[in-house]
Design a protein around this motif. Sequence first.
Motif, mmCIF file in Angstrom:
data_model
loop_
_atom_site.group_PDB
_atom_site.id
_atom_site.type_symbol
_atom_site.label_atom_id
_atom_site.label_comp_id
_atom_site.label_asym_id
_atom_site.label_seq_id
_atom_site.Cartn_x
_atom_site.Cartn_y
_atom_site.Cartn_z
ATOM 1 N N THR A 126 -32.363 -26.934 103.803
ATOM 2 C CA THR A 126 -32.180 -27.881 104.913
ATOM 3 C C THR A 126 -31.798 -29.281 104.446
ATOM 4 O O THR A 126 -30.782 -29.832 104.895
ATOM 5 C CB THR A 126 -33.437 -27.926 105.797
ATOM 6 O OG1 THR A 126 -33.727 -26.609 106.258
ATOM 7 C CG2 THR A 126 -33.218 -28.850 106.993
ATOM 8 N N GLU A 142 -25.305 -26.494 111.628
ATOM 9 C CA GLU A 142 -26.447 -25.617 111.856
ATOM 10 C C GLU A 142 -26.140 -24.590 112.937
ATOM 11 O O GLU A 142 -26.507 -23.416 112.823
ATOM 12 C CB GLU A 142 -27.672 -26.450 112.261
ATOM 13 C CG GLU A 142 -28.305 -27.224 111.118
ATOM 14 C CD GLU A 142 -29.124 -26.339 110.209
ATOM 15 O OE1 GLU A 142 -29.952 -25.569 110.702
ATOM 16 O OE2 GLU A 142 -28.908 -26.411 108.986
ATOM 17 N N SER A 218 -46.129 -35.459 109.179
ATOM 18 C CA SER A 218 -45.083 -34.768 109.947
ATOM 19 C C SER A 218 -45.339 -34.924 111.443
ATOM 20 O O SER A 218 -44.427 -35.259 112.215
ATOM 21 C CB SER A 218 -45.041 -33.281 109.574
ATOM 22 O OG SER A 218 -44.678 -33.102 108.230
ATOM 23 N N THR A 341 -32.718 -29.729 115.515
ATOM 24 C CA THR A 341 -32.713 -29.973 114.068
ATOM 25 C C THR A 341 -32.068 -31.316 113.746
ATOM 26 O O THR A 341 -32.564 -32.084 112.904
ATOM 27 C CB THR A 341 -31.943 -28.851 113.335
ATOM 28 O OG1 THR A 341 -32.568 -27.605 113.619
ATOM 29 C CG2 THR A 341 -31.947 -29.074 111.829
ATOM 30 N N LEU A 344 -34.460 -34.067 114.590
ATOM 31 C CA LEU A 344 -35.526 -34.116 113.577
ATOM 32 C C LEU A 344 -35.072 -34.823 112.305
ATOM 33 O O LEU A 344 -35.803 -35.645 111.742
ATOM 34 C CB LEU A 344 -35.965 -32.689 113.221
ATOM 35 C CG LEU A 344 -36.989 -32.017 114.129
ATOM 36 C CD1 LEU A 344 -37.129 -30.559 113.744
ATOM 37 C CD2 LEU A 344 -38.332 -32.717 114.030
ATOM 38 N N SER A 354 -38.428 -30.869 105.067
ATOM 39 C CA SER A 354 -38.629 -29.415 105.033
ATOM 40 C C SER A 354 -40.013 -29.036 105.551
ATOM 41 O O SER A 354 -40.176 -28.019 106.229
ATOM 42 C CB SER A 354 -38.441 -28.883 103.607
ATOM 43 O OG SER A 354 -37.109 -29.027 103.195
ATOM 44 N N THR A 356 -41.765 -30.665 107.811
ATOM 45 C CA THR A 356 -41.762 -30.835 109.265
ATOM 46 C C THR A 356 -41.026 -29.696 109.950
ATOM 47 O O THR A 356 -41.507 -29.125 110.937
ATOM 48 C CB THR A 356 -41.104 -32.179 109.634
ATOM 49 O OG1 THR A 356 -41.740 -33.230 108.911
ATOM 50 C CG2 THR A 356 -41.220 -32.454 111.124
ATOM 51 N N ILE A 357 -39.849 -29.351 109.425
ATOM 52 C CA ILE A 357 -39.077 -28.251 110.012
ATOM 53 C C ILE A 357 -39.837 -26.933 109.868
ATOM 54 O O ILE A 357 -39.858 -26.107 110.785
ATOM 55 C CB ILE A 357 -37.686 -28.169 109.360
ATOM 56 C CG1 ILE A 357 -36.855 -29.381 109.796
ATOM 57 C CG2 ILE A 357 -36.972 -26.871 109.738
ATOM 58 C CD1 ILE A 357 -35.485 -29.464 109.162
ATOM 59 N N ASN A 361 -40.893 -24.759 112.962
ATOM 60 C CA ASN A 361 -40.405 -23.374 113.018
ATOM 61 C C ASN A 361 -41.544 -22.389 113.201
ATOM 62 O O ASN A 361 -41.413 -21.382 113.904
ATOM 63 C CB ASN A 361 -39.626 -23.027 111.743
ATOM 64 C CG ASN A 361 -38.201 -23.549 111.775
ATOM 65 O OD1 ASN A 361 -37.687 -23.873 112.844
ATOM 66 N ND2 ASN A 361 -37.572 -23.633 110.621
#
Length: 418
Positions: A126, A142, A218, A341, A344, A354, A356-357, A361
């Motif tokens: 990412t 993305e 995050s 995304t 973010l 990464s 946080t994502i 997710n």
Amino acid sequence: MDVFAKNKNYRNFTIASFLSGAGNILFYLALITYASKLRNYALAISLISISESIPEILQVFSGYLADRTKNKFKLMVWLAVIRFGLYLIVGILFASGFAGWNLVLTVIVINLMSDIAGSYSGGLQTPLIVAIVGNDDLAEAEGFASGINSIINMIAQFIGSGLLLFMSYSSLAIFNALTFLAAGALFANVGFNYHKNHSQKETVQVNEHGFFKTIALSFKEVRKANGLLTVVLVIALLNGILGTIEPLISIVVAGNKSSMIIGTYSFTIALIGGVMTAGMALGSIVGTKLFKNMSLFTVAIIATALSTAVVGSMLIKNIFICLPVMASLAAFIGTASPKLTQWLVGAVDQDILSSTIGLLNTILIITSPVMTTIFTTITASFNVTTALILLGITSLIVLVITVKVACSINKKPAIEAA
């Protein structure tokens, strides 16, 4: 599509991801097929499904590890090589005298190790994609990757079922291993080209905080961006609703064969799945570009309204209304995810991106099985109509909350557009 055609590094990076994803699908089908021939096949298939879902649930941890990794390109190459080695071992096991439950359990463990490595690699990708394409083109990049990946996965399932007619399990495992080797070579090429044009200092952003501090940061970063947490929860619920619709409509079709069947029952169910996959892919590839200037809240409101319409079309039991509305819902959800995304990336510090994502997710993934379990239990306890009415009420509540939050945010002039 434009960023894929014009940006060579992103193109090679994406092709590497497509290769490893397609290989995984082919081998998953082979493993499921082999397991289906065992005496207690239901238990074997259940164990395979559980092993496939564990890495997805653990994305928050793999994202955290990815943020702490200094040389992300180098580790991605090594992870691809490790996965090549793991499936080479699987190919040798299938070719040996090893068989039955001993073989399946061993392969499940190896497959789990590979999928965890893949989750780690996904976390590393990412921030690198952000560096390669830039923030402005991120949503398009993305969306394109997600849409094409959905199409490839769907095609790979048909190809895999055909390959199993004349290829051995061992050959498919080795083929899967080679896709990871090819992906590793492409990642290495992208990393080499990227480092030629950027200093090491520019590419390294490392999180030095502990795990729980990182998660707290995050949440703090997400909450700081006004409305972001709300839209994350809305999209999570939309994913849950979309996941719940599939089993419920299967029940509705089975109970109303005269008005809901197109051809045969199995063809109708396959058509529903295909329509939803095509809608997601279309939204990811075309929607992100077509609705580039539309706010994420507007996309979420339209998607939530469509989820209510889907439930309504299921209640009136008209398949020809259901299919286009379901495709539209899937398309707007496919559009929303890449835009989320992009928001973010602009809202969160790069050194915890990464993590946080991965955290978000995990939230997005968990909602689907949780909501599916709740509403299928209601169906079993009462009936499908009751479940659909409650699902429709849930959609309406989400819609009202989303509209209220969007209106309150639009009243504040300083809000950054999604």
